[in-house]
Design a protein around this motif. Sequence first.
Motif, mmCIF file in Angstrom:
data_model
loop_
_atom_site.group_PDB
_atom_site.id
_atom_site.type_symbol
_atom_site.label_atom_id
_atom_site.label_comp_id
_atom_site.label_asym_id
_atom_site.label_seq_id
_atom_site.Cartn_x
_atom_site.Cartn_y
_atom_site.Cartn_z
ATOM 1 N N MET A 1 0.846 -1.181 0.000
ATOM 2 C CA MET A 1 0.000 0.000 0.000
ATOM 3 C C MET A 1 0.878 1.225 0.000
ATOM 4 N N ARG A 2 0.516 2.261 -0.739
ATOM 5 C CA ARG A 2 1.334 3.455 -0.862
ATOM 6 C C ARG A 2 0.785 4.559 0.029
ATOM 7 N N LEU A 3 1.568 5.014 0.955
ATOM 8 C CA LEU A 3 1.121 6.040 1.877
ATOM 9 C C LEU A 3 1.718 7.380 1.464
ATOM 10 N N ARG A 4 0.870 8.362 1.183
ATOM 11 C CA ARG A 4 1.347 9.653 0.706
ATOM 12 C C ARG A 4 1.803 10.500 1.881
ATOM 13 N N THR A 5 3.111 10.424 2.160
ATOM 14 C CA THR A 5 3.631 11.125 3.330
ATOM 15 C C THR A 5 4.568 12.265 2.946
ATOM 16 N N LEU A 6 5.303 12.116 1.849
ATOM 17 C CA LEU A 6 6.318 13.086 1.484
ATOM 18 C C LEU A 6 5.716 14.460 1.265
ATOM 19 N N SER A 7 4.612 14.518 0.496
ATOM 20 C CA SER A 7 4.010 15.808 0.196
ATOM 21 C C SER A 7 3.483 16.460 1.466
ATOM 22 N N LEU A 8 2.929 15.687 2.372
ATOM 23 C CA LEU A 8 2.404 16.225 3.623
ATOM 24 C C LEU A 8 3.536 16.790 4.470
ATOM 25 N N VAL A 9 4.646 16.056 4.562
ATOM 26 C CA VAL A 9 5.788 16.536 5.331
ATOM 27 C C VAL A 9 6.320 17.828 4.737
ATOM 28 N N THR A 10 6.408 17.890 3.394
ATOM 29 C CA THR A 10 6.895 19.091 2.717
ATOM 30 C C THR A 10 6.025 20.290 3.064
ATOM 31 N N LEU A 11 4.717 20.113 2.995
ATOM 32 C CA LEU A 11 3.791 21.195 3.311
ATOM 33 C C LEU A 11 3.971 21.672 4.745
ATOM 34 N N LEU B 1 -2.952 -11.202 -3.270
ATOM 35 C CA LEU B 1 -3.828 -11.514 -4.394
ATOM 36 C C LEU B 1 -5.213 -11.931 -3.942
ATOM 37 N N GLN B 2 -5.298 -12.658 -2.837
ATOM 38 C CA GLN B 2 -6.562 -13.276 -2.464
ATOM 39 C C GLN B 2 -7.263 -12.613 -1.280
ATOM 40 N N GLN B 3 -6.804 -11.458 -0.905
ATOM 41 C CA GLN B 3 -7.471 -10.730 0.175
ATOM 42 C C GLN B 3 -7.918 -9.363 -0.328
ATOM 43 N N PRO B 4 -9.211 -9.095 -0.326
ATOM 44 C CA PRO B 4 -9.710 -7.782 -0.762
ATOM 45 C C PRO B 4 -9.412 -6.726 0.294
ATOM 46 N N ALA B 5 -8.174 -6.265 0.304
ATOM 47 C CA ALA B 5 -7.677 -5.340 1.316
ATOM 48 C C ALA B 5 -6.634 -4.434 0.654
ATOM 49 N N PRO B 6 -6.146 -3.409 1.360
ATOM 50 C CA PRO B 6 -5.264 -2.426 0.721
ATOM 51 C C PRO B 6 -4.055 -2.982 -0.025
ATOM 52 N N ARG B 7 -3.467 -4.066 0.462
ATOM 53 C CA ARG B 7 -2.266 -4.571 -0.205
ATOM 54 C C ARG B 7 -2.575 -5.280 -1.530
ATOM 55 N N SER B 8 -3.845 -5.338 -1.900
ATOM 56 C CA SER B 8 -4.187 -5.866 -3.218
ATOM 57 C C SER B 8 -3.594 -4.999 -4.313
ATOM 58 N N VAL B 9 -3.312 -3.737 -4.003
ATOM 59 C CA VAL B 9 -2.635 -2.866 -4.959
ATOM 60 C C VAL B 9 -1.265 -3.444 -5.294
ATOM 61 N N ASP B 10 -0.593 -4.020 -4.284
ATOM 62 C CA ASP B 10 0.706 -4.652 -4.523
ATOM 63 C C ASP B 10 0.579 -5.845 -5.471
ATOM 64 N N ASN C 1 4.389 12.454 -7.554
ATOM 65 C CA ASN C 1 3.275 12.895 -6.727
ATOM 66 C C ASN C 1 3.585 12.816 -5.236
ATOM 67 N N GLY C 2 4.848 12.504 -4.903
ATOM 68 C CA GLY C 2 5.218 12.435 -3.499
ATOM 69 C C GLY C 2 4.715 11.196 -2.805
ATOM 70 N N THR C 3 4.571 10.107 -3.567
ATOM 71 C CA THR C 3 4.054 8.861 -3.007
ATOM 72 C C THR C 3 5.200 7.914 -2.736
ATOM 73 N N ALA C 4 5.245 7.337 -1.527
ATOM 74 C CA ALA C 4 6.263 6.338 -1.210
ATOM 75 C C ALA C 4 6.110 5.170 -2.145
ATOM 76 N N THR C 5 7.231 4.602 -2.602
ATOM 77 C CA THR C 5 7.160 3.533 -3.586
ATOM 78 C C THR C 5 7.613 2.193 -3.065
ATOM 79 N N GLY C 6 7.934 2.101 -1.771
ATOM 80 C CA GLY C 6 8.334 0.809 -1.214
ATOM 81 C C GLY C 6 7.130 -0.006 -0.836
ATOM 82 N N GLU C 7 7.373 -1.233 -0.375
ATOM 83 C CA GLU C 7 6.286 -2.083 0.090
ATOM 84 C C GLU C 7 5.729 -1.515 1.378
ATOM 85 N N SER C 8 4.526 -1.902 1.700
ATOM 86 C CA SER C 8 3.837 -1.386 2.884
ATOM 87 C C SER C 8 4.749 -1.362 4.099
ATOM 88 N N THR C 9 4.720 -0.233 4.819
ATOM 89 C CA THR C 9 5.592 -0.094 5.981
ATOM 90 C C THR C 9 5.186 -1.005 7.116
#
Length: 383
Positions: free
Chosen positions: A1-11, A288-297, A321-329
């Motif tokens: 899941m990608r958590l948008r933190t960079l842009s928030l910290v910058t602001l 793959l088999q869980q309808p949850a946020p990491r399905s994006v992965d 867009n300031g989105t973290a690109t690693g795997e879910s923290t």
Amino acid sequence: MRLRTLSLVTLLLVAAAAPISGAAAAGASAVEQQSTTTQAEACSFPYSATDATGTEVTLESDPERVVTLNPSAAQTMWEIGARDEVVGVSQYAAYLDGASEKANVSGANGANVEKVLAANPDLVLVPSSSYGASKERVDQLRAQGVPVFVFGEGTSLAYVANKTEQIGRLTGNCEAGRATADDIRESVSQMREVLAGAEKPVGLNYFYGYTSGSETFIGDVMTTAGLRNGAAEANITGFAQINDETVVEMNPEYVVAPEESPVPANEAWNSTTAIRENNVIRVDTNYLQQPAPRSVDAAETIMQAVHPEAYEEYRAMQAENGTATGESTTAAETTTTVVVDDTPPETGAETGTGTETDADSPGFGVLAGLVALVGAAMLAARR
């Protein structure tokens, strides 16, 4: 899941560095207070919502003790930063970091009512499969005055986003639920944008003789990632068996399968482009088999294999867009387990095998009896 933190910290850093006059500061403070008040009111309790069973569930106060009866709900709580509120999980949520510290409320054939009650929950989150397989257990919990919210069957990534936002609202984590849901929606939108002009090859999801046709969650993960769903094009709806003749006629260019689940090696399958060109995409079972946020992965894994150039464009777009690109923290080392959950109510019957067949593989409840015989031994061996 990608958590948008960079842009928030910058602001926040820019805001902290900028000089503010007394009047402006007072005005900003008033606006901030008004915004905070509005958000608090929007996330206030008592709160009522109607679940998939048509039951109006009322929460008199913000739940502090939540039990999740399937790993997709648990994963969602982890992703919205509310894992500390979870006091009970199913056995298949063990892959989540810290899940071992929670009470295991699984029984021989699904949730154990006594264990759930012993966890003293303020709210129990239930998948459609658990309700369909053992409605009486939900009734027993409700009879004890425990608020129980049952979710419907997931059929798309849009459903995952909505479910994430709903869980955030139910548990008083409204802002985090909305933010995580928006991340899912944004990621899906970005994937579709970079794949807009791409040629999409035929893909086939395969799991122990069954496939994902139209109106399925996994089917939507595949098409979002840039595949055509061959099963849907073969007029297969829902989760259904697929025979060798259909596979040969379809001739998939890619096969999407959970990790460690076998793919046939017979003459029919070996004749397909996917097998001849070694295009079998193995995807983390828990994603793959869980309808949850990491399905994006899961969608990203497929996209990277099928459309590597578009995938790199997608990654660049996220970085821009300031989105973290690693795997879910919050992701821990994954234990690959073939699990079956979020099944249609009419097919999620108990198997009596001692394995939990409602653990979070969306829609594959029709496999419960079959996989119980073949998969239970695999599960036991891996544990």
